[in-house]
Design a protein around this motif. Structure first.
Motif, PDB file in Angstrom:
ATOM      1  N   ARG A   1       0.826  -1.214   0.000  1.00 48.38           N
ATOM      2  CA  ARG A   1       0.000   0.000   0.000  1.00 48.38           C
ATOM      3  C   ARG A   1       0.855   1.256   0.000  1.00 48.38           C
ATOM      4  O   ARG A   1       0.598   2.197  -0.733  1.00 48.38           O
ATOM      5  CB  ARG A   1      -0.912  -0.019   1.222  1.00 48.38           C
ATOM      6  CG  ARG A   1      -1.819   1.167   1.310  1.00 48.38           C
ATOM      7  CD  ARG A   1      -2.786   1.001   2.437  1.00 48.38           C
ATOM      8  NE  ARG A   1      -3.714   2.118   2.458  1.00 48.38           N
ATOM      9  CZ  ARG A   1      -4.800   2.146   3.159  1.00 48.38           C
ATOM     10  NH1 ARG A   1      -5.123   1.110   3.915  1.00 48.38           N
ATOM     11  NH2 ARG A   1      -5.593   3.189   3.141  1.00 48.38           N
ATOM     12  N   ARG A   2       1.847   1.290   0.866  1.00 47.86           N
ATOM     13  CA  ARG A   2       2.780   2.420   0.916  1.00 47.86           C
ATOM     14  C   ARG A   2       4.081   1.914   1.517  1.00 47.86           C
ATOM     15  O   ARG A   2       4.093   0.945   2.263  1.00 47.86           O
ATOM     16  CB  ARG A   2       2.216   3.591   1.708  1.00 47.86           C
ATOM     17  CG  ARG A   2       2.142   3.414   3.198  1.00 47.86           C
ATOM     18  CD  ARG A   2       1.775   4.689   3.985  1.00 47.86           C
ATOM     19  NE  ARG A   2       0.825   5.548   3.358  1.00 47.86           N
ATOM     20  CZ  ARG A   2      -0.488   5.557   3.614  1.00 47.86           C
ATOM     21  NH1 ARG A   2      -0.992   4.706   4.495  1.00 47.86           N
ATOM     22  NH2 ARG A   2      -1.295   6.389   3.024  1.00 47.86           N
ATOM     23  N   PRO A   3       5.175   2.582   1.196  1.00 44.11           N
ATOM     24  CA  PRO A   3       6.469   2.123   1.714  1.00 44.11           C
ATOM     25  C   PRO A   3       6.659   2.481   3.192  1.00 44.11           C
ATOM     26  O   PRO A   3       6.014   3.385   3.713  1.00 44.11           O
ATOM     27  CB  PRO A   3       7.488   2.848   0.836  1.00 44.11           C
ATOM     28  CG  PRO A   3       6.779   4.068   0.349  1.00 44.11           C
ATOM     29  CD  PRO A   3       5.317   3.696   0.255  1.00 44.11           C
ATOM     30  N   VAL A   4       7.556   1.754   3.817  1.00 41.35           N
ATOM     31  CA  VAL A   4       7.944   2.041   5.197  1.00 41.35           C
ATOM     32  C   VAL A   4       9.137   2.989   5.138  1.00 41.35           C
ATOM     33  O   VAL A   4      10.205   2.614   4.651  1.00 41.35           O
ATOM     34  CB  VAL A   4       8.330   0.745   5.955  1.00 41.35           C
ATOM     35  CG1 VAL A   4       8.834   1.072   7.352  1.00 41.35           C
ATOM     36  CG2 VAL A   4       7.147  -0.212   6.009  1.00 41.35           C
ATOM     37  N   GLU A   5       8.927   4.209   5.593  1.00 39.27           N
ATOM     38  CA  GLU A   5       9.999   5.210   5.595  1.00 39.27           C
ATOM     39  C   GLU A   5      10.879   5.000   6.816  1.00 39.27           C
ATOM     40  O   GLU A   5      10.388   4.905   7.941  1.00 39.27           O
ATOM     41  CB  GLU A   5       9.391   6.611   5.605  1.00 39.27           C
ATOM     42  CG  GLU A   5       8.520   6.875   4.382  1.00 39.27           C
ATOM     43  CD  GLU A   5       7.744   8.174   4.476  1.00 39.27           C
ATOM     44  OE1 GLU A   5       7.838   8.883   5.505  1.00 39.27           O
ATOM     45  OE2 GLU A   5       7.033   8.482   3.511  1.00 39.27           O
TER      46      GLU A   5
END
Length: 139
Positions: A87-91
């Motif tokens: 879904r979205r990257p882990v920053e």
């Protein structure tokens, strides 16, 4: 008591696990996986790719969630199916760690004892995996 009575019921909640991830973890994962894409270790390269900074490898995040499943089920061989959508990257900050949290709940149980587990995975408080689920067989 029968074996069926020992199997998890729908609604059973897996213990939540949290994994701190720092830049050193990304370097170790890059070495283990062979994925040396600089967006996983270099802020300048990550920004040039349109990201706000360095991100964890998607397969690392997926692997941490799979680890939770395998540990709960008693071994990796109990995981018959596993799927996720990124879904979205882990920053990952350059001066600390980000926490990846994994929760799961049994959402279905088949007559043969197989169970479906739906996962919720957050990185830094944001949902990072969606449609994360697995089918586990009894051991």
């Amino acid at each position: 008591m029968t074996e069926a009575a020992l199997l998890p019921e729908v609604g059973t909640v897996l213990p939540e696990r949290e994994f701190p991830i720092g830049r050193a973890d990304l370097v170790r994962y890059a070495g283990a996986s062979g994925d040396f894409n600089p967006i996983h270790w270099n802020d300048r390269a990550a920004r040039a790719a349109g990201l706000s900074g360095v991100i964890a490898h998607g397969m690392l995040t997926m692997g941490l969630a799979a680890r939770v499943l395998a540990e709960w089920a008693g071994g990796a061989d109990a995981v018959e199916q596993y799927r996720v959508r990124f879904r979205r990257p882990v920053e990952v900050p350059d001066d600390g760690v980000v926490t990846v949290s994994v929760r799961g709940v049994v959402t279905a149980r088949q007559p043969d004892g197989r169970v479906t587990v739906e996962l919720t995975v957050h990185g830094g408080g944001k949902k990072v995996l969606s449609a994360a689920s697995a089918v586990l067989r009894p051991r």
